[in-house]
Enzyme design. Structure first.
Site, short mmCIF file in Angstrom:
data_model
loop_
_atom_site.label_atom_id
_atom_site.label_comp_id
_atom_site.label_asym_id
_atom_site.label_seq_id
_atom_site.Cartn_x
_atom_site.Cartn_y
_atom_site.Cartn_z
N TYR A 180 0.85 -1.19 0.00
CA TYR A 180 0.00 0.00 0.00
C TYR A 180 0.89 1.24 0.00
O TYR A 180 1.83 1.32 0.78
CB TYR A 180 -0.88 0.00 1.25
CG TYR A 180 -1.80 1.22 1.36
CD1 TYR A 180 -2.80 1.44 0.39
CD2 TYR A 180 -1.69 2.12 2.41
CE1 TYR A 180 -3.64 2.54 0.49
CE2 TYR A 180 -2.54 3.22 2.51
CZ TYR A 180 -3.52 3.43 1.55
OH TYR A 180 -4.35 4.52 1.65
N ASP A 213 9.26 2.96 0.38
CA ASP A 213 8.16 3.58 1.11
C ASP A 213 8.32 3.18 2.57
O ASP A 213 7.95 2.08 2.98
CB ASP A 213 6.81 3.11 0.54
CG ASP A 213 5.64 3.78 1.25
OD1 ASP A 213 5.85 4.43 2.29
OD2 ASP A 213 4.50 3.65 0.75
N LYS A 216 3.40 8.72 9.29
CA LYS A 216 3.17 8.08 10.60
C LYS A 216 4.14 8.56 11.68
O LYS A 216 3.93 9.63 12.24
CB LYS A 216 3.14 6.56 10.42
CG LYS A 216 2.00 6.18 9.46
CD LYS A 216 1.69 4.72 9.28
CE LYS A 216 0.41 4.56 8.48
NZ LYS A 216 0.53 3.90 7.20
C1 LIG Z 1 -0.07 4.43 5.84
C2 LIG Z 1 0.75 4.23 4.64
C3 LIG Z 1 0.73 5.15 3.57
C4 LIG Z 1 -0.25 6.28 3.51
O1 LIG Z 1 -0.07 7.21 4.51
P1 LIG Z 1 -1.30 8.19 4.90
O2 LIG Z 1 -0.70 9.12 5.90
O3 LIG Z 1 -2.36 7.31 5.47
O4 LIG Z 1 -1.73 8.87 3.67
C5 LIG Z 1 1.64 4.98 2.54
N1 LIG Z 1 2.51 3.96 2.55
C6 LIG Z 1 2.55 3.06 3.54
C7 LIG Z 1 3.58 1.98 3.51
C8 LIG Z 1 1.66 3.15 4.61
O5 LIG Z 1 1.68 2.22 5.57
#
Ligand SMILES: *Cc1c(COP(=O)(O)O)cnc(C)c1O
Length: 424
Positions: free
Chosen positions: A142, A237, A265
């Site tokens: 994701y 990411d 996060k």
């Molecule tokens: C949570 C998440 C996102 C998206 O971040 P948001 O602050 O919710 O937009 C992107 N990449 C990874 C790996 C994530 O866990």
């Protein structure tokens, strides 16, 4: 009716599904979500007065536990001077310097407001830099909800049973190619399908949105080599893994150097912050230096920066936090493995340091396809049992458990006891 149920009844009338992010809904569980009114350390409290040991930790940001005094104080202090100016501030420079001086592969960094934005912008920078269009991502990873990334996108999408999102025109995803996690050959094949066209490979260096899926020996190194060979940008990411596996994230943990990284996060300590950074020559493509446009009214606002920088400073100055998280992860997840073994269940626990996930399948989970063999009904039943026993897990099979510095032996024991009770 509980107060959570009453609130949910009101919520669904005015907010789609009653929640502002689908992962909060208990759709897969068939109950009203617990409405949370307070957090303290590793505990959260719902509006009915129930206390839970929290393994969501706001999906990661609360790595030091809820309501951490230094972070709270830093926010209050920053608030006294005004919430946002939309002008340059000193703390943004401090934040950028703090990260760049401690993480070697981050030479320049730009703050945004979410992980979604960070990824969207990093991909744009990679495309601008290479002059190419195609992106390779992995099924089950994701990367936020921007159009181009909503292809085989893991947890939220998996749980709701939607293969991919409606409302995303084909044109937006036609340059997104999907490879198989832990399968370098699948990446090489995609490169060969579109010679000279791939701008970037983006990967969660530890998959944490299809449950937890670890990179196998050589996988991340192999991506590095392929990107070098093909002139593509390697994007890690690190929205979950950044500042969690180590201060320098998965890149530091696995000793693989990406060209760009995305954060979210933990970097905001509970405030809406994301960031992308990396090689200077790529980051200098970004406006106003370069021709890749990216902007944000509230980006780098002083309240969010105060919270985030306080947390990052604490983590860097207390590296023992990472040792503690490793130790607690071992205790919790190895403990769960032992219980499963004793109960004769074929289920498994994928885990690394503070991240872990119990899969209700006999298959070894190493990619999206094997993750999907997990029995979600069995998970729902387990989730309800844990909740009844005061343990708040993410309401989806395909999410990680997050440990924080605030979880102690006592809570881990209590959690293991509840797991044991379930499998007996
Ligand atoms: C949570 C998440 C996102 C998206 O971040 P948001 O602050 O919710 O937009 C992107 N990449 C990874 C790996 C994530 O866990």
């Amino acid at each position: 009716m509980t107060r959570s149920e009453a609130l949910f009844e009101r919520a669904v009338k005015r907010i789609p599904g009653g929640v502002n992010s689908p992962v909060r809904a208990y759709g897969a569980i068939g109950e009203a979500p617990r409405f949370i009114c307070k957090g303290d350390g590793c505990h959260i409290f719902d509006v009915d007065g129930n206390r839970y040991i929290d393994y969501i930790c706001s999906w990661g940001p609360m790595i030091l536990g809820h309501n951490f005094p230094e972070i709270r104080e830093s926010v209050i202090k920053a608030c006294e001077k005004g919430l946002s100016f939309g002008c340059a501030t000193e703390i943004e420079v401090e934040m950028a310097e703090y990260i760049c001086e401690r993480i070697p592969h981050v030479e320049m960094i730009r703050m945004v407001n979410s992980g979604t934005e960070a990824v969207m912008s990093a991909v744009r920078a990679a495309r601008g830099y290479t002059g190419r269009n195609k992106i390779i991502k992995f099924a089950g990873c994701y990367h936020g909800h921007s159009d181009a990334m909503l292809v085989s996108a893991g947890s939220g999408v998996m749980t709701s049973g939607i293969p991919d999102s409606a409302g995303v025109p084909k044109g937006c995803t036609m340059d997104t190619m999907t490879a198989v996690y832990n399968d370098l050959e699948s990446v090489r094949m995609l490169f060969d399908q579109a010679p000279g066209e791939v701008a970037a490979v983006i990967v969660e260096p530890v998959g944490a949105n299809m449950g937890v899926v670890l990179p196998e020996e050589g996988f991340l190194e192999g991506l590095r080599r392929l990107c070098d060979e093909k002139g593509a940008v390697l994007i890690f990411d690190e929205v979950i893994t950044g500042f969690r596996l180590a201060f320098g994230g998965a890149a530091e943990y696995f000793h693989v150097r990406p060209d760009l990284v995305t954060y979210g996060k933990i970097i905001g300590a509970g405030m809406p912050v994301g960031a992308y950074g990396g090689k200077k020559e790529i980051m200098e493509m970004v406006s106003p230096v370069g021709k890749v446009y990216q902007a944000g009214t509230l980006s780098g606002n002083p309240i969010a920066m105060a919270a985030g920088l306080t947390q990052l400073r604490w983590l860097y100055e207390h590296p023992q936090v990472y040792t503690h998280l490793e130790e607690k992860g071992e205790k919790l997840y190895k403990g769960m493995e032992k219980i499963l073994k004793e109960s004769g269940k074929p289920y498994s626990v994928n885990h690394l340091a503070s991240l872990g996930c119990l899969f209700f399948t006999g298959e070894k989970v190493r990619d999206y396809a094997s993750a999907k063999t997990s029995c979600t009904e069995a998970f729902a039943d387990y989730f309800k049992h844990m909740l009844k026993n005061g343990i708040h897990l993410a309401p989806s099979q395909f999410e990680a458990m997050f440990l924080s510095e605030a979880h102690t032996e006592a809570e881990i024991e209590e959690t293991l006891l509840a797991v044991k009770k379930y499998f007996r």
